[in-house]
Design an enzyme around this catalytic site. Structure first.
Site, PDB file in Angstrom:
ATOM      1  N   SER A  12       0.864  -1.187   0.000  1.00 17.99           N
ATOM      2  CA  SER A  12       0.000   0.000   0.000  1.00 17.99           C
ATOM      3  C   SER A  12       0.892   1.226   0.000  1.00 17.99           C
ATOM      4  O   SER A  12       2.002   1.194   0.557  1.00 17.99           O
ATOM      5  CB  SER A  12      -0.868   0.028   1.262  1.00 17.99           C
ATOM      6  OG  SER A  12      -1.496   1.293   1.389  1.00 17.99           O
TER       7      SER A  12
ATOM      8  N   TYR B  72      -1.306  -0.809  10.195  1.00 17.54           N
ATOM      9  CA  TYR B  72      -1.542  -1.275   8.822  1.00 17.54           C
ATOM     10  C   TYR B  72      -0.379  -0.853   7.915  1.00 17.54           C
ATOM     11  O   TYR B  72       0.157  -1.660   7.148  1.00 17.54           O
ATOM     12  CB  TYR B  72      -2.859  -0.665   8.327  1.00 17.54           C
ATOM     13  CG  TYR B  72      -3.153  -0.864   6.865  1.00 17.54           C
ATOM     14  CD1 TYR B  72      -3.736  -2.036   6.397  1.00 17.54           C
ATOM     15  CD2 TYR B  72      -2.868   0.144   5.935  1.00 17.54           C
ATOM     16  CE1 TYR B  72      -4.016  -2.208   5.041  1.00 17.54           C
ATOM     17  CE2 TYR B  72      -3.145  -0.022   4.588  1.00 17.54           C
ATOM     18  CZ  TYR B  72      -3.719  -1.202   4.147  1.00 17.54           C
ATOM     19  OH  TYR B  72      -3.989  -1.357   2.807  1.00 17.54           O
TER      20      TYR B  72
HETATM   21  P1  NAP Z   1     -11.687  -5.402   0.625  1.00 24.12           P
HETATM   22  O1  NAP Z   1     -12.573  -4.805  -0.420  1.00 24.12           O
HETATM   23  O2  NAP Z   1     -11.911  -5.053   2.063  1.00 24.12           O
HETATM   24  O3  NAP Z   1     -11.688  -6.992   0.434  1.00 24.12           O
HETATM   25  C1  NAP Z   1     -10.916  -7.755   1.318  1.00 24.12           C
HETATM   26  C2  NAP Z   1     -10.845  -9.177   0.826  1.00 24.12           C
HETATM   27  O4  NAP Z   1      -9.953  -9.889   1.696  1.00 24.12           O
HETATM   28  C3  NAP Z   1     -12.180  -9.895   0.886  1.00 24.12           C
HETATM   29  O5  NAP Z   1     -12.214 -10.809  -0.183  1.00 24.12           O
HETATM   30  C4  NAP Z   1     -12.111 -10.618   2.227  1.00 24.12           C
HETATM   31  O6  NAP Z   1     -12.912 -11.797   2.274  1.00 24.12           O
HETATM   32  C5  NAP Z   1     -10.647 -11.000   2.273  1.00 24.12           C
HETATM   33  N1  NAP Z   1     -10.116 -11.231   3.607  1.00 24.12           N
HETATM   34  C6  NAP Z   1     -10.108 -10.397   4.682  1.00 24.12           C
HETATM   35  N2  NAP Z   1      -9.507 -10.986   5.725  1.00 24.12           N
HETATM   36  C7  NAP Z   1      -9.123 -12.210   5.313  1.00 24.12           C
HETATM   37  C8  NAP Z   1      -8.470 -13.296   5.935  1.00 24.12           C
HETATM   38  N3  NAP Z   1      -8.080 -13.254   7.221  1.00 24.12           N
HETATM   39  N4  NAP Z   1      -8.261 -14.431   5.207  1.00 24.12           N
HETATM   40  C9  NAP Z   1      -8.647 -14.497   3.909  1.00 24.12           C
HETATM   41  N5  NAP Z   1      -9.278 -13.500   3.268  1.00 24.12           N
HETATM   42  C10 NAP Z   1      -9.511 -12.375   3.963  1.00 24.12           C
HETATM   43  O7  NAP Z   1     -10.138  -5.013   0.339  1.00 24.12           O
HETATM   44  P2  NAP Z   1      -9.433  -4.325  -0.937  1.00 24.12           P
HETATM   45  O8  NAP Z   1      -9.596  -2.856  -0.798  1.00 24.12           O
HETATM   46  O9  NAP Z   1      -9.808  -5.001  -2.177  1.00 24.12           O
HETATM   47  O10 NAP Z   1      -7.908  -4.613  -0.582  1.00 24.12           O
HETATM   48  C11 NAP Z   1      -7.190  -5.703  -1.126  1.00 24.12           C
HETATM   49  C12 NAP Z   1      -5.727  -5.521  -0.796  1.00 24.12           C
HETATM   50  O11 NAP Z   1      -5.258  -4.267  -1.313  1.00 24.12           O
HETATM   51  C13 NAP Z   1      -5.418  -5.498   0.718  1.00 24.12           C
HETATM   52  O12 NAP Z   1      -4.206  -6.147   0.964  1.00 24.12           O
HETATM   53  C14 NAP Z   1      -5.291  -4.011   1.009  1.00 24.12           C
HETATM   54  O13 NAP Z   1      -4.501  -3.762   2.132  1.00 24.12           O
HETATM   55  C15 NAP Z   1      -4.652  -3.509  -0.276  1.00 24.12           C
HETATM   56  N6  NAP Z   1      -4.859  -2.078  -0.491  1.00 24.12           N
HETATM   57  C16 NAP Z   1      -6.114  -1.566  -0.688  1.00 24.12           C
HETATM   58  C17 NAP Z   1      -6.264  -0.189  -0.866  1.00 24.12           C
HETATM   59  C18 NAP Z   1      -7.604   0.462  -1.083  1.00 24.12           C
HETATM   60  O14 NAP Z   1      -7.683   1.706  -1.080  1.00 24.12           O
HETATM   61  N7  NAP Z   1      -8.665  -0.291  -1.301  1.00 24.12           N
HETATM   62  C19 NAP Z   1      -5.135   0.644  -0.840  1.00 24.12           C
HETATM   63  C20 NAP Z   1      -3.886   0.084  -0.636  1.00 24.12           C
HETATM   64  C21 NAP Z   1      -3.756  -1.291  -0.468  1.00 24.12           C
HETATM   65  P3  NAP Z   1     -14.496 -11.751   2.693  1.00 24.12           P
HETATM   66  O15 NAP Z   1     -15.216 -11.224   1.463  1.00 24.12           O
HETATM   67  O16 NAP Z   1     -14.818 -13.170   2.991  1.00 24.12           O
HETATM   68  O17 NAP Z   1     -14.613 -10.839   3.855  1.00 24.12           O
END
Ligand code: NAP
Length: 247
Positions: free
Chosen positions: A142, A156
């Site tokens: 991130s 985080y």
């Molecule tokens: P999200 O929309 O909150 O989705 C999270 C996903 O991770 C869901 O599929 C969830 O499953 C799964 N998950 C959560 N905890 C888990 C666990 N303990 N074991 C297995 N699966 C788990 O997140 P996102 O925004 O797409 O983020 C994806 C990645 O990108 C993350 O690593 C995040 O830190 C990174 N990121 C995101 C952003 C942003 O702005 N969105 C920015 C920087 C980095 P369920 O559906 O079953 O809950």
């Protein structure tokens, strides 16, 4: 045998976008989720409707046993060629002096240990030194890793800093074994992760601080991830790419 990719957290957000795109690129997709079975099933159905192959496997990436079971399920689908270490969590805004041990344990376990457990299983299967055919790993970091996220989620941010170091270390460790390892640092992307941090409108509210004056979407991040995983990035390893609108 089909080329299989494991995508952790493939049920929603960036992981789901990666699952759709990887399937389009010809991979059979083993997508993991932790609790939202309906969302995972919907992604599988969408991929299958488009002629692809996908399977959803429940499991907590922070559990060593669950990760072993996840990769065993992937083995049943074909030959593992890729891992997208995408599952990640954040918590509500907090200063460090207010962070509970439970919160810290959950963030570090999911974001750091989860990525290590999955990478270990992928290396066991893909390393040419261990009889594998090679492959690629993409780790989700991130932009917070560079900013530190003070007064918000320094926990985080630090977990993602660890991922940046891990990407480099693992890439060098397995460079001679047919495995490329890269990372992606998304900026502010419109997904449900912000709601889990107590701020569903965060992406829209922060537009002004992003040089491109807009949040990104999950598909834009998935394009970078799936490219890094593909043979088109054949000479790229140990790199982490910012996908952040300039932030
Ligand atoms: P999200 O929309 O909150 O989705 C999270 C996903 O991770 C869901 O599929 C969830 O499953 C799964 N998950 C959560 N905890 C888990 C666990 N303990 N074991 C297995 N699966 C788990 O997140 P996102 O925004 O797409 O983020 C994806 C990645 O990108 C993350 O690593 C995040 O830190 C990174 N990121 C995101 C952003 C942003 O702005 N969105 C920015 C920087 C980095 P369920 O559906 O079953 O809950």
């Amino acid at each position: 045998m089909a080329d299989v990719v494991v995508i952790t957290g493939g049920s929603r957000g960036i992981g789901a976008a990666c699952a759709r795109l990887a399937a389009k690129a010809g991979y059979d997709v083993c997508l993991n989720y932790v609790s939202n079975r309906d969302a995972a099933s919907a992604v599988v159905a969408e991929i299958e409707a488009a002629g692809g192959t996908a399977r959803a496997v429940a499991g907590d990436v922070g559990s060593n046993d669950d990760v072993i079971a996840l990769f065993k399920a992937a083995d049943e689908m074909g030959t593992l060629k890729g891992l997208i270490n995408n599952a990640g969590v954040l918590d509500v805004r907090s200063r460090i002096d207010e962070m509970t041990p439970e919160r810290l344990e959950r963030i570090m376990r999911t974001n750091i240990l989860g990525s290590f457990f999955c990478a270990r299983e992928a290396v066991i299967r893909m390393s040419t030194k261990r009889g594998g055919e090679g492959g690629a790993i993409v780790n989700l970091s991130s932009i917070a890793a560079l900013l530190g996220a003070p007064n918000q989620y320094a926990d985080y941010a630090a977990s993602k800093g660890a991922i940046d170091t891990f990407t480099r270390g693992l890439a060098l460790e397995v460079a001679e074994e047919g495995i490329r390892v890269n990372g992606v640092r998304p900026g502010i992307i419109d997904t449900e992760i912000h709601a889990s941090g107590g701020e569903p409108d965060r992406a829209r509210k922060l537009r002004d601080i992003i040089p491109m004056k807009r949040e990104g979407n999950a598909e834009e991040v998935a394009e970078a991830i799936v490219w890094l995983m593909s043979g088109k990035a054949s000479y790229v390893t140990g790199a982490t790419l910012d996908v952040s609108g300039g932030r």
